[in-house]
Scaffold this motif. Structure first.
Motif, short mmCIF file in Angstrom:
data_model
loop_
_atom_site.label_atom_id
_atom_site.label_comp_id
_atom_site.label_asym_id
_atom_site.label_seq_id
_atom_site.Cartn_x
_atom_site.Cartn_y
_atom_site.Cartn_z
N PHE A 60 -5.74 -1.22 -0.51
CA PHE A 60 -5.80 -1.47 0.93
C PHE A 60 -4.77 -0.63 1.69
N SER A 61 -3.59 -0.46 1.13
CA SER A 61 -2.56 0.34 1.82
C SER A 61 -3.04 1.77 2.02
N GLY A 62 -3.65 2.37 0.98
CA GLY A 62 -4.17 3.72 1.14
C GLY A 62 -5.35 3.79 2.08
N ALA A 63 -6.23 2.79 2.01
CA ALA A 63 -7.42 2.80 2.86
C ALA A 63 -7.07 2.62 4.33
N ILE A 64 -6.16 1.71 4.64
CA ILE A 64 -5.83 1.46 6.04
C ILE A 64 -5.08 2.63 6.65
N LEU A 65 -4.20 3.27 5.85
CA LEU A 65 -3.50 4.45 6.37
C LEU A 65 -4.48 5.59 6.66
N THR A 66 -5.43 5.78 5.77
CA THR A 66 -6.43 6.82 5.98
C THR A 66 -7.29 6.51 7.19
N THR A 67 -7.69 5.26 7.35
CA THR A 67 -8.53 4.88 8.49
C THR A 67 -7.80 5.12 9.81
N ILE A 68 -6.55 4.70 9.87
CA ILE A 68 -5.77 4.92 11.10
C ILE A 68 -5.65 6.40 11.40
N LEU A 69 -5.39 7.20 10.35
CA LEU A 69 -5.23 8.64 10.54
C LEU A 69 -6.52 9.27 11.04
N VAL A 70 -7.65 8.90 10.46
CA VAL A 70 -8.94 9.47 10.86
C VAL A 70 -9.25 9.13 12.32
N ALA B 66 -13.62 -4.64 7.29
CA ALA B 66 -14.40 -3.65 6.54
C ALA B 66 -13.52 -2.89 5.55
N VAL B 67 -12.31 -2.53 5.97
CA VAL B 67 -11.39 -1.82 5.08
C VAL B 67 -10.98 -2.71 3.91
N LEU B 68 -10.74 -3.99 4.17
CA LEU B 68 -10.40 -4.92 3.09
C LEU B 68 -11.55 -5.05 2.09
N LEU B 69 -12.77 -5.15 2.59
CA LEU B 69 -13.92 -5.23 1.70
C LEU B 69 -14.04 -3.97 0.84
N SER B 70 -13.91 -2.81 1.46
CA SER B 70 -14.01 -1.55 0.72
C SER B 70 -12.88 -1.40 -0.28
N SER B 71 -11.67 -1.80 0.11
CA SER B 71 -10.52 -1.69 -0.79
C SER B 71 -10.69 -2.59 -2.01
N THR B 72 -11.25 -3.76 -1.81
CA THR B 72 -11.48 -4.66 -2.94
C THR B 72 -12.44 -4.02 -3.94
N VAL B 73 -13.48 -3.39 -3.43
CA VAL B 73 -14.45 -2.72 -4.32
C VAL B 73 -13.79 -1.58 -5.07
N ASN C 207 -12.80 5.00 1.37
CA ASN C 207 -12.82 4.93 -0.09
C ASN C 207 -11.89 5.95 -0.72
N ALA C 208 -11.87 7.16 -0.17
CA ALA C 208 -11.01 8.21 -0.73
C ALA C 208 -9.54 7.85 -0.60
N GLY C 209 -9.15 7.25 0.52
CA GLY C 209 -7.76 6.83 0.69
C GLY C 209 -7.38 5.73 -0.28
N ALA C 210 -8.29 4.77 -0.49
CA ALA C 210 -8.03 3.71 -1.45
C ALA C 210 -7.91 4.26 -2.87
N MET C 211 -8.78 5.22 -3.20
CA MET C 211 -8.76 5.82 -4.53
C MET C 211 -7.45 6.56 -4.78
N LEU C 212 -7.00 7.35 -3.81
CA LEU C 212 -5.75 8.09 -3.97
C LEU C 212 -4.57 7.14 -4.13
N ALA C 213 -4.59 6.02 -3.39
CA ALA C 213 -3.51 5.04 -3.52
C ALA C 213 -3.49 4.43 -4.92
N ILE C 214 -4.67 4.14 -5.48
CA ILE C 214 -4.73 3.59 -6.84
C ILE C 214 -4.20 4.60 -7.85
N VAL C 215 -4.56 5.87 -7.69
CA VAL C 215 -4.08 6.91 -8.61
C VAL C 215 -2.57 7.04 -8.53
#
Length: 664
Positions: free
Chosen positions: A128-138, A246-253, A101-109
């Motif tokens: 989604f771009s921010g969320a997937i990059l964060t997920t891969i990094l984690v 899961a990342v797509l679902l979270s990114s949509t929210v 969620n934090a990665g998706a939020m930063l990407a939106i900002v």
């Protein structure tokens, strides 16, 4: 015939439906002024006039879309939580705890600042771009450290703190261009039409249906990787696709309503508690529970401000889910059956040395750098008037940095975990919470009162963490994870306090980010006296700190009273953290970085580490204070945001470099 096996699910289903109906009705009659049963007249099929017409407009265009969005987003997060927990076999994993969620939020900002048109048209793609990059990094960082599931969540929550600080910095720096995005980013479900729902429901529905196709494979993965592969399951592909959904679902929210935390953590546990063992059933029940949880949180977010202060403000729904979710995660940490298989005490945890310098050489070089940066920051302008205005903040930065650096060193030694620090452990954040409460309830508090409140907050956090540590067997990883949960909960409560005390909010927002801007001579003197009293006492205990590094059994054999020594050290850490918060606000990552930088030079004895870490903490904070004044002069960036950004980058580089070690 087993009638109980048929009756029980039917009863649960009926109760869920009745509860759903009741909460939906309450949501539809919770208007701007609170519960208003007259809003039910808005559903009348007869021609509407007068009050009925207004009720129809409120229900149709405000309350109904908000209710539908809460149900839709809650269902998506519930499904995402089941997929993430199933793929990682980790009951602590969720979109919030892994940084998705934090990665998706930063990407939106960032997208709203640099690509506003594209972000407005394709918010899901940006999120989604921010969320997937964060997920891969984690996941890459977790693999680089160890296979511990708790470490995965620990890294994810630390990443959430870092990315959250970057988002806060962007929101503050581009305040005019991102007006309203702060409240939205905290999980605001307010809707004024049905377009977001029309954009979201096909994506969420399709992804949830697609997730059901992986349910049987996830059932096999829960048996173990080797057994699943022997049954013909491609584990790597199944895990990857499950996480992708899961990342797509979270990114949509996140793209529609901002960050909603902990729903994806709680809903799967409730579904499992209801007896759902199969993944497909748990997925369906978790979507229903997640929808209900978020709707209840949204109703509470609308009603609580009215009940407390008769205010027409409402909390973001994400605030309420964190208030409930963080304590729920702390409860999970107390369940030894759940955590025994996930986390074991590491045999050795530390930072590998890059090179080895003699202690005298390094301390001398560090003292020279400190004097150079301190002098440049204080005497950069030879005008005596500027020096008189500047000395309290520069000296406060020096002493606060030293206090936070040494606090981090002691915590890392006691927990044998280099990811521990005062901010990660929740000591500074809870101190900030108590000070904010005091400033909002009693404007005009003096420096002494702020210091006492900060000490009370840090002491409360310390007692809570010690109690949780006793329940979890004093596991260092779980101690750090509990501290992160406490930090998240305290940060959320701070947001709630600021909403309720909006008239005083502007006075503390910059201080919350960590700033020396408003430091007075009184605050400095309190900080100076406290640090000067505690640091020598800590230095006098350097031998005991060295012995405590040897493990759990050797110190007692060498005559060290472990429990008494640890209690005294933790009280000193809490005091140092508290006086730093009272002076300069919420500064993050100093306590994490300063000990690391000193250890990579080969220092091992606390006889040298304590003075070195104190000077390094001072250098970091004094340097950040100077940069905050000069980077965009005549404007000023809170020094805490600069430190948080640098700390996040450092954290990533540290783990990628492999200098963090954990051997059993």
């Amino acid at each position: 015939m087993n009638y109980f096996g048929i009756i029980r699910p039917a009863m649960v289903t009926c109760l869920m439906l009745m509860l759903y109906l009741a909460i939906v009705v309450v949501s539809l009659i919770t208007g701007p002024s609170g519960l208003d049963p007259q809003l039910l007249s808005g559903f009348s099929l007869s021609p509407v006039t007068g009050d009925s017409e207004m009720a129809n407009v409120i229900v149709t265009w405000l309350l109904l879309p908000r209710t539908l969005m809460a149900l839709l987003c809650g269902a998506a997060l519930g499904a995402a939580g089941v997929l993430i927990q199933g793929a990682t076999r980790n009951p602590f994993a969720s979109p919030a705890t892994l940084g998705v969620n934090a990665g998706a939020m930063l990407a939106i900002v960032l997208g709203s600042v640099f690509l506003p048109q594209f972000t407005g048209q394709f918010p899901v793609v940006v999120a989604f771009s921010g969320a997937i990059l964060t997920t891969i990094l984690v996941f890459r960082l977790a693999q680089a450290i160890s296979d511990s599931p708790v470490n995965l969540v620990l890294i994810g929550m630390a990443m959430t703190l870092s990315l959250g600080a970057l988002s806060a910095g962007m929101l503050m720096f581009y305040e005019n261009r991102l007006d309203g995005l702060y409240t939205w980013g905290a999980g605001n479900l307010s809707q004024f039409d049905y377009q977001p729902i029309q954009r979201s429901w096909p994506i969420i529905g399709m992804l949830t249906a697609l997730a059901l196709l992986f349910a049987r494979r996830l059932d096999m993965i829960e048996l173990g990787t080797e057994q699943a592969e022997s049954l013909g399951v491609n584990v790597r592909r199944t895990v990857g696709l499950s996480l992708l959904i899961a990342v797509l679902l979270s990114s949509t929210v996140v793209s529609q309503v901002g960050m909603i935390s902990f729903v994806g953590l709680i809903a799967p546990h409730i579904a499992r508690g209801l007896g759902c063992r199969k993944v497909w059933l748990r997925l369906l029940v978790s979507t229903a529970v997640g929808a209900l949880l978020l709707l209840v949180a949204d109703v509470a977010a609308r009603l609580i401000p009215l009940l407390i202060s008769d205010s027409h403000y409402s909390f973001p729904a994400g605030v309420m889910t964190t208030v409930v979710g963080a304590p729920f995660m702390l409860f999970l940490l107390t369940q030894r059956k759940r955590v025994s298989a996930l986390a074991t005490t590491p045999g050795e945890t530390g930072i590998q040395a890059l090179f080895h310098l003699s202690p005298v050489t390094f301390l001398s070089a560090l003292a020279f750098v400190f004097l150079l940066i301190f002098g440049f920051s204080l005497f950069g302008n030879l005008d005596l008037q500027w020096i008189n205005l500047r000395w309290p903040r520069v000296l406060s930065a020096a002493f606060a940095g030293a206090a936070l650096g040494v606090s981090g060193l002691v915590l890392q030694t006691l927990t044998r975990n280099p990811l521990s620090s005062p901010d990660v452990s929740g000591l500074t954040t809870t101190g900030v919470l108590f000070v904010v409460l005091g400033l909002v309830l009693f404007p005009g508090l003096g420096s002494l009162e702020m210091t006492l409140l900060s000490i009370m907050g840090s002491g409360f956090a310390l007692l809570l963490l010690l109690g949780l540590s006793r329940l979890t067997g004093f596991n260092p990883l779980l101690f750090a994870l509990a501290g992160l949960c406490l930090s998240a909960m305290a940060a959320t409560l701070i947001s709630m306090v600021l909403v309720l005390g909006s008239n005083q909010s502007s006075e503390v927002l910059v201080w919350l980010s960590g700033s020396t801007y408003a430091v007075t001579s009184e605050r400095f003197y309190l900080l100076f006296i406290s640090v000067l009293a505690v640091l020598p006492l800590l230095f006098a205990m350097w031998r005991r700190l060295d012995i405590l590094q040897l493990g759990e059994y050797l110190p007692s054999l060498l005559g060290v009273r472990i429990q008494a020594t640890v209690a005294i050290l933790l009280v000193m850490v809490a005091l140092l953290s508290a006086v730093s918060v009272a002076a300069v606000g919420g500064i993050s990552f100093i306590g994490l970085m300063a000990p690391h930088i000193c250890r990579v030079t080969g220092l091992s004895s606390h006889r040298h580490l304590i003075p070195a870490t104190a000077m390094m903490g001072s250098i970091l904070l004094v340097g950040s204070d100077w940069l905050s004044r000069t980077v965009i002069a005549p404007f000023e960036i809170p020094s805490g945001l600069l430190v948080s950004g640098a700390g996040g980058i450092y954290f990533i580089l540290l783990l990628l470099s492999g200098k963090y070690i954990q051997r059993r």
